[in-house]
Scaffold this active site. Sequence first.
Site, PDB file in Angstrom:
ATOM      1  N   GLU A 290      -3.346  11.841  11.582  1.00 14.57           N
ATOM      2  CA  GLU A 290      -4.253  11.184  10.653  1.00 14.57           C
ATOM      3  C   GLU A 290      -4.968  10.052  11.386  1.00 14.57           C
ATOM      4  O   GLU A 290      -4.386   9.376  12.227  1.00 14.57           O
ATOM      5  CB  GLU A 290      -3.487  10.616   9.455  1.00 14.57           C
ATOM      6  CG  GLU A 290      -2.875  11.679   8.575  1.00 14.57           C
ATOM      7  CD  GLU A 290      -2.294  11.135   7.275  1.00 14.57           C
ATOM      8  OE1 GLU A 290      -2.490   9.944   6.951  1.00 14.57           O
ATOM      9  OE2 GLU A 290      -1.648  11.932   6.571  1.00 14.57           O
TER      10      GLU A 290
ATOM     11  N   ASP B  58       0.483   8.001  -0.224  1.00 10.85           N
ATOM     12  CA  ASP B  58      -0.682   7.115  -0.354  1.00 10.85           C
ATOM     13  C   ASP B  58      -0.525   6.198  -1.562  1.00 10.85           C
ATOM     14  O   ASP B  58      -0.786   4.984  -1.472  1.00 10.85           O
ATOM     15  CB  ASP B  58      -1.972   7.928  -0.495  1.00 10.85           C
ATOM     16  CG  ASP B  58      -2.326   8.703   0.756  1.00 10.85           C
ATOM     17  OD1 ASP B  58      -1.919   8.303   1.865  1.00 10.85           O
ATOM     18  OD2 ASP B  58      -3.025   9.732   0.624  1.00 10.85           O
TER      19      ASP B  58
END
Length: 144
Positions: free
Chosen positions: A23, A96
């Site tokens: 990521e 998240d």
Amino acid sequence: MIVLPAGIREAILERAREGTPEEICGVLGGAYDPDGRSRVASQYPAANVAENPRTRYEIEPEQQLAIFDRLEDRGEAIVGFYHSHPRGPDRPSETDAARATWPDRSYVIVSLEPLDVGSWRWRTGGDGADASGDRFEREELVVA
């Protein structure tokens, strides 16, 4: 709503492709409006220092503070953050949501499988997905 210049969208997409399988992440600067339209003027790439960068992201605190100082020096506000999901999902993950800490800021997520760029605002309190009401709300992303 968040307005994202096409050039910045393309730069983030390219960085996400180059960073695969890990990521990528960074900070978005510009004009911030907690309830209405935020406009991105710049993006500040950051190193992903997460223990497992294939499945999460983390910006090193000192680098984050340095980016915030640059934003302030340029007269910009913190509009939000961006990161990629190289293998999906094309929405915020449970991780998240568990790690979101900036109320009313935008979190732009680039998914490469399926290809999508979306934005969510982190809202705290009120009615929501968990007992505290903290949740992501999808927001309109306008590419200008």
